[in-house]
Each structure stands twice: as structure tokens, then as C-alpha cells.
Design an enzyme around this catalytic site. Structure first.
Site, mmCIF file in Angstrom:
data_model
loop_
_atom_site.group_PDB
_atom_site.id
_atom_site.type_symbol
_atom_site.label_atom_id
_atom_site.label_comp_id
_atom_site.label_asym_id
_atom_site.label_seq_id
_atom_site.Cartn_x
_atom_site.Cartn_y
_atom_site.Cartn_z
ATOM 1 N N HIS A 1 -4.280 10.982 5.458
ATOM 2 C CA HIS A 1 -3.109 10.313 6.038
ATOM 3 C C HIS A 1 -2.450 11.081 7.182
ATOM 4 C CE1 HIS A 1 -0.689 13.125 3.707
ATOM 5 N NE2 HIS A 1 -1.188 12.663 2.568
ATOM 6 N N ASP B 1 0.857 -1.191 0.000
ATOM 7 C CA ASP B 1 0.000 0.000 0.000
ATOM 8 C C ASP B 1 0.888 1.235 0.000
ATOM 9 O OD1 ASP B 1 -2.665 1.251 0.160
ATOM 10 O OD2 ASP B 1 -1.964 1.976 2.086
ATOM 11 N N ASP C 1 -2.415 -0.312 6.656
ATOM 12 C CA ASP C 1 -3.381 -0.765 5.655
ATOM 13 C C ASP C 1 -2.903 -2.047 4.974
ATOM 14 O OD1 ASP C 1 -4.849 1.408 6.351
ATOM 15 O OD2 ASP C 1 -4.720 2.434 4.421
ATOM 16 N N HIS D 1 -5.373 6.776 7.578
ATOM 17 C CA HIS D 1 -4.764 5.815 6.669
ATOM 18 C C HIS D 1 -3.251 5.814 6.877
ATOM 19 C CE1 HIS D 1 -8.110 5.010 3.627
ATOM 20 N NE2 HIS D 1 -8.651 5.732 4.593
ATOM 21 N N GLU E 1 0.781 5.770 0.464
ATOM 22 C CA GLU E 1 0.088 7.028 0.714
ATOM 23 C C GLU E 1 0.736 8.075 -0.180
ATOM 24 O OE1 GLU E 1 -2.611 7.254 2.415
ATOM 25 O OE2 GLU E 1 -2.499 5.227 3.250
#
Length: 239
Positions: free
Chosen positions: A57, A7, A157, A152, A9
Site C-alpha cells: 500500500h 475495501d 480498489d 493498492h 488497507e
């Protein structure tokens, strides 16, 4: 089988508008087990995050200012994911950003460095059509706690997605396991499967068999002779 649940960001939604990766989180899964050999880096994107992304985030420009640039962690990251199956939720989003970063380095697209990419969002939509299939929704559906997820985060995640993926694919286990030619024997399709001789079969004891028959007696009595486990099987028609 080595899989990497990945994942990212980012500073915004569109890499072609100059948005950059600010965090990469990866969780390693080998033979359906979490190994703990994870990869996690914060990255200085050399720009501010858009307001909407920052609310998601919470990674401020000040926090990221002393972090390495993507080019400084790129080789380590590429070695970590090399030749693995990559599992991503909504893969086109992350791949677009990874491809943009790789392009800046003069490297081929991300997919060229790994064996394949599996999109869990696509799989979830196939398994649960018409339902919400966000990561949070899947955590609820598979009873995976995400109560600690207030913002997040790439690694968090990825850890949640790893648990979701294992739950989503739990029905794939079987006695026939693809091992490759060295460890198994070829079946009719040419795939190598585990030798069934290695499976231990435990015979029921006389006491267990008697208890089983007593249970069937009760079922037969309560169903007035309609116990399906004692129904005669009609012989196959060979004509």
C-alpha cells in the site's frame, strides 16, 4: 437498493497479532448506479506497518501520523454503512479487521450494523471455477481498466470492485423487479414485482416487417430451406 462496496488497507495480515486498519474506502451504489457519495479515510494505526504490507500500500508511518485514529471516525463510518448491503472482495479478511476495531470500541461485530455482506471472491469462484479471481484478474476479464493501479489503495480498489461487481451481475436485470408491496403487486411467491403495464411496446412498421421477411428469405435460401425461424412448431402433446 443501497449497496456499499468496501475495501481496507492494513498494517499487516493478522488483526489478532495487533495489526490495524490504516485506510477505509467505500463506494455507494443505489439501484445499480454509482452515486458519487463515497467514504474515504486514512487512519493512524498507532504502530508501524509490516514490511510486506508497506510494499503493497505504500502508506508510511510518517504519512499516517497526523491522521485520525479509528475511534475518531468510527461513528461516521458506522452511520455511512448502516443497513446497507456490503460488497467486499475476500470478505473474511476485511471483516476480521473491522470486527477487531469494533471490539475495541465495545461494539457488536460489523455484520450486526449492516443488512448483509456479499463476497465477490466467492461469487467469482462460482462463476469462473479454476481461474484466477483476484481483483486484477477480474478487471482483465471484464475489460475494466486498472492501469492506474500501481499500489493498492482502499478507495481505488473499492471503485474498481464496484465496476467489477456491476459487470459480474449484469445478467440479473429482468422485467420483474422486486419493488416491495407499495410499488408493485404480489406474485404467486409473495414477492412484489413491477407492473408490466408500464413497459412500452413498440410495434414494427410495415417497412421493418418487410425487411425482416427479406432477411429470412436470404437465410432460408443460404441454408437450403433450414431456416429455424420458419420451422413449423410441433403441437404440444396433450395426452
Amino acid at each position: 437498493m443501497r449497496q456499499i462496496v468496501l475495501d481496507t488497507e492494513t498494517t499487516g495480515l493478522n488483526p489478532r497479532a495487533g495489526n490495524r486498519i490504516i485506510e477505509v474506502g467505500c463506494v455507494e451504489v443505489v439501484n445499480r448506479r454509482l452515486t458519487g457519495n463515497n467514504f474515504h479515510r486514512y487512519i493512524n494505526p498507532e504502530r508501524d506497518s509490516e514490511e510486506g504490507a508497506l510494499q503493497v500500500h505504500g502508506l508510511t508511518t510518517e504519512f499516517l501520523s497526523d491522521k485520525p485514529k479509528f475511534a475518531e471516525i468510527a461513528e461516521e463510518f458506522r452511520e455511512y454503512v448502516k443497513d446497507a448491503e456490503i460488497i467486499i472482495h475476500n470478505a473474511p479478511f476485511d471483516l476480521a479487521f473491522l470486527d477487531a476495531e469494533f471490539e475495541r470500541l465495545g461494539w457488536p461485530a460489523f455484520i450486526k450494523h449492516v443488512s448483509e455482506v456479499t463476497d465477490t471472491l466467492v461469487r467469482a469462484k462460482e462463476m469462473h471455477p479454476g481461474k484466477r479471481n483476484s481483483l486484477d484478474a477480474l478487471c482483465d476479464r471484464y475489460e475494466i481498466s486498472n492501469s492506474h493501479r500501481t499500489l493498492h489503495g482502499a478507495l481505488l480498489d473499492a471503485e474498481l470492485l464496484a465496476e467489477v461487481y456491476l459487470a459480474m451481475t449484469r445478467g440479473q436485470e429482468s422485467f420483474s423487479i422486486d419493488l416491495g408491496e407499495a410499488d408493485g403487486h404480489a406474485d404467486g411467491s409473495g414477492a412484489a414485482v413491477a407492473a408490466l403495464e408500464s413497459i412500452i411496446v413498440l410495434q414494427a412498421s410495415a417497412e421493418e416487417l418487410a425487411e425482416h421477411e427479406a432477411t429470412l428469405d436470404r437465410v432460408d435460401k443460404e441454408s437450403k430451406g433450414a431456416c429455424v425461424w420458419r420451422a413449423e412448431v410441433a403441437p404440444a402433446n396433450t395426452n
